[in-house]
Design an enzyme around this catalytic site. Structure first.
Site, PDB file in Angstrom:
ATOM      1  CG  HIS A 430     120.624  59.350 -81.479  1.00 34.51           C
ATOM      2  ND1 HIS A 430     122.141  59.549 -81.884  1.00 34.51           N
ATOM      3  CD2 HIS A 430     120.196  59.030 -82.647  1.00 34.51           C
ATOM      4  CE1 HIS A 430     122.462  59.321 -82.882  1.00 34.51           C
ATOM      5  NE2 HIS A 430     121.360  58.923 -83.779  1.00 34.51           N
ATOM      6  CB  CYS A 761     129.083  30.269 -50.663  1.00 30.55           C
ATOM      7  SG  CYS A 761     129.518  30.790 -48.699  1.00 30.55           S
TER       8      CYS A 761
END
Length: 804
Positions: A430, A761
């Site tokens: 919930h 990279c």
């Protein structure tokens, strides 16, 4: 007042009870969205092999007749009006309206219809007093503009006519729980124009097995290529209520149809401390009992069940044409899987995919607690701990709510919160569902937040770091950026991103990248695995008893301890590969330094002591060394599993810190011995270009590898002879120094001449986007940057700045 919607099919409007088999999804005005969906699946998805328990539904006509014959409507209208005018409290109003339903009597014709349909089910099954689930389905439920999920009551293990009629009456009354009244008021629904249908469905004996919820979309990032499954032992109410921390599984949808692959990219075991089972002896039909230690340490579902449910989720999504929120259960007597409910997902499927916000948290205080992250935002604020429902009125609006768990009674309070932290619950609890709908960051399933945190404490709640959420002491600096995907200019150079954290990868799936240029294995090993691979291979010879205890606990459930490393590593890579599939993801093999390897559990017994680990026993030199060769074999087996068993053939392998051509040959030989033969099954192998020898002998290295990736940090360090971490020499360390740029331009030229791919990279393009312009001008194939630099680098390249 119109009692029956105009969308009902001819003849259904006047019926009181309808079998699920006779319902279609367009019957929502007659039986509510939930029951209409059950009928739709039974009648149309059986050919997909999807099984849905049979049953029947009362109609809105039955609801209106119940109100009319009990003369309730005028009194209900009066009670609601008194509350709306401020003359009565919500609690008193809800109680009084519910009492009208509970004191009412069943019209004879409705009661007889329910009895007859129930007895028909008994006859068909041959079971007297058949156990059924009794669920509510509001006629405005699950519309795109609102979700009533979880607001009305469900009653499980109901058997016998009298108990069934009583449960149905309680279902009617639950249309006016306090949270349902408040929700309808907020959404502008007329309380007296919404009816309630009741679904009576044969129970699945999941009390003897397990149950849960699944989504055909990632609930936090909106990544639409995964199925997310939550699972726990027993009946499913505990997951919805957030009373247990469930298992969590993720499955990659595009590879599901190929039965050669098992694309389960994540398996996390929850503690599952209790389960809901039948209670045929007590006053209530169900009860919670503690789970056994064996149940807590085992997964609720095996791989075949996970894949079957995922395929069903895809079929349901395809049929409805929208991402779905689905409840499932497994029968412990027959071992059959069932779908028991399905509704449209109402948060991520409606999110604007053209723009998204990113949050960066810096100057973090001490980590206090962590759990599952809900959402991707971050917020700083003051805590307010609420221990139980009796203290809800003590919540300070605008505070960060801390609680053991929440249920729908907490709804009005949660709307006033800045963020939410709970001890219990998973992604479908919930607290998670409401936080998602309200757009609040939440950290759920921390296990101990209410123990370590207290009211009045200033903290930062961060859900911006992946699927783990963190609560830090004090107020951190939070930076928010909005990225507009529609405004990005086109470019010719491939722009990729560097990623390390599998849990954070889903944050960036909307970026239009050309792949992942660098996947850092070290992050997965140090954060998800934590154990030195050689300590797993040689567990029995470990001298450190504390390390042995930690390893035994982490590898519980693995008969062969090296499999822990292989499975964890391959799944970590899979999460990263999935976000860009089928575009390439370049995985760099391990590049820990010896001191970093020593910090892993059990690592100190296998690592030498070095004065300068940066230039020592690292990278390629480890892979063929007797000291680590067996550990490297686990890395290879993980990548082989990733590509050949899981199906991620977009994975490219990259060798770091390869000093000589002879060393390159040795590494490729060892890889082949472990099932990674370059060129076989499309396997490409790259090499990092981060040592001057890689540049000088680029033509020779190109004969052994399919591509180069320039590591500008290490390359600059070795070209200039400057320790990049030295504060004294910080002014000399410059990746844009002329000699560094000349070396980079040289290796790009050779690579292109030899038909070898080449990218970068290193950090330089991320820190200095203008450096990207130099790289493009030199003819580089691809530039890989940090995700938060992607837009800036792309704009620089597109603008042509500094290109001469």
């Amino acid at each position: 007042m119109s009692e029956i919607g105009s969308n009902s099919r001819n003849g259904d409007a006047a019926r009181l009870v309808i079998r699920f088999e006779d319902l279609k999804r367009q019957d929502g005005s007659v039986v509510g969205g939930k029951n209409a969906s059950i009928g739709e699946m039974i009648s149309t998805l059986a050919e997909e092999g999807i099984t849905v328990p049979t049953g029947f539904a009362t109609t809105s006509q039955a609801y209106w007749q119940y109100l009319k014959e009990n003369k309730m409507q005028d009194r209900m209208a009066s009670l609601i009006a008194e509350w709306q005018s401020g003359k009565a409290s919500l609690a008193d109003t809800g109680h009084d309206v519910r009492d009208l339903f509970l004191r009412g009597t069943w019209p004879t014709n409705i009661a007889n219809e329910i009895k007859n349909f129930y007895r028909e089910m008994e006859t068909k099954t041959g079971i007297k007093n058949l156990s059924v689930a009794v669920r509510s389905s509001a006629t405005a439920e699950d519309l795109p503009e609102a979700s009533f999920a979880g607001q009305q009551e469900s009653f499980l293990n109901i058997s016998g006519v009298d108990a069934l009629l009583d449960a149905c009456k309680r279902c009617y009354s639950s249309l006016f729980t306090d949270r349902a009244i408040g929700y309808r008021q907020d959404k502008g629904f007329d309380h007296l124009r919404i009816a309630l249908s009741i679904g009576i469905q044969r129970m699945v004996r999941s009390d003897l097995s397990g149950s849960g919820i699944m989504f055909s979309i990632d609930t936090e990032s909106g990544f639409d290529k995964t199925v997310l499954i939550n699972a726990a032992w027993g009946l499913g109410e505990n997951i919805v209520q957030g009373a247990v921390n469930p298992d969590e599984y993720r499955v990659f949808k595009p590879l599901l149809n190929d039965t050669n692959f098992v694309p389960i990219i994540e398996k996390k075991r929850g503690d599952k401390l209790m389960k809901m089972v039948y209670d045929n002896e007590g006053d209530e039909p169900t009860r919670n009992v503690p789970t056994s230690r064996a149940e807590q340490t085992a997964f609720t579902l095996d791989d075949q069940d996970i894949l079957q449910l995922s395929r069903w989720a895809c079929a349901v999504e395809k049929h409805y044409g929208t991402p779905m929120d689905i409840e499932w259960a497994k029968d412990g007597l027959t071992n059959e899987l069932f779908i028991v409910q399905a509704r449209a997902e109402t948060v991520q499927s409606r999110r604007d995919t053209g723009a998204f916000k990113t949050y960066d948290v810096s100057k973090k205080g001490r980590l206090l607690v962590s759990g599952l992250s809900i959402g991707d935002a971050a917020v700083a604020g003051r805590l307010c701990l609420i221990e139980n429902k009796q203290n809800l009125d003590k919540f300070v609006p605008g505070s960060i709510l801390v609680a053991k768990a929440t249920d729908p009674d907490w709804g009005p309070l949660m709307k006033q919160a800045a963020a939410i932290i709970t001890d219990q619950g998973g992604r479908t609890s919930h607290a998670a569902i409401v936080s998602r709908e309200l757009g609040l960051p939440a950290v759920v399933g921390t296990e101990n937040a209410t123990y370590f945190l207290h009211s009045g404490q200033d903290v930062t709640v961060s859900c911006a770091e992946g699927d783990r959420g963190f609560v830090y002491e004090g107020a951190s600096d939070i930076t928010t950026r909005t990225l507009d995907m529609g405004s990005l200019p086109p470019v010719d150079t491939n722009i990729m991103i560097n990623l390390a954290n599998p849990q954070a990868a889903y944050r960036w799936w909307r970026l239009p990248v050309d792949g992942i240029g660098l996947v850092r294995m070290e992050f997965v090993v140090s954060n998800d695995i934590r154990i030195h691979p050689m300590a797993l291979v040689h567990f029995d010879r470990l001298q450190d008893n504390k390390a042995k205890e930690e390893i035994a606990e982490l590898t519980a459930g693995y008969n062969h301890k090296p499999n822990y490393f292989i499975e964890k590593l391959s799944r970590g890579f899979a999460a990263l590969c999935a976000t860009v599939f089928p575009k390439p993801a370049v995985i760099r093999l391990s590049d820990f330094k010896t001191n970093e390897y020593s910090d892993l559990i059990g690592g100190s017994e296998f690592e030498p002591s070095e004065e300068n680990p940066m230039l020592g026993f690292r990278g390629a030199s480890r892979y063929y060394s007797p000291r680590y060769k067996e550990g490297f074999a686990l890395e290879c087996r993980a990548i082989k599993r990733l590509r050949e068993q899981m199906g991620f053939n977009n994975a490219i392998v990259m060798v770091p810190f390869c000093r000589t051509v002879t060393e390159a040959e040795e590494v490729l030989k060892v890889m082949a011995e472990n099932g990674l033969q370059r060129g076989e099954k499309g396997l490409q192998v790259y090499v990092m270009c981060e040592i001057p020898s890689n540049v000088i002998l680029a033509a020779e290295f190109a004969q052994h590898f399919d591509g180069f990736s320039i590591g500008s940090n290490d390359l600059t360090q070795l070209i200039l002879g400057v320790d990049r971490d030295s504060t004294e020499l910080a002014g000399l360390f410059n990746e844009q120094d002329e000699v560094v740029k000349r070396m980079i331009a040289q290796v790009i030229h050779v690579a292109r001449e030899k038909g070898c791919k080449i990218g970068i990279c290193g950090q330089a393009p991320s820190d200095h986007p203008e450096f990207a312009a130099f790289l493009v001008n030199s003819g580089i194939d691809s530039i890989s940057v940090s995700p938060d630099s992607f837009v800036a680098v792309r704009n620089v390249i597109a603008s042509g700045k500094r290109l001469k």
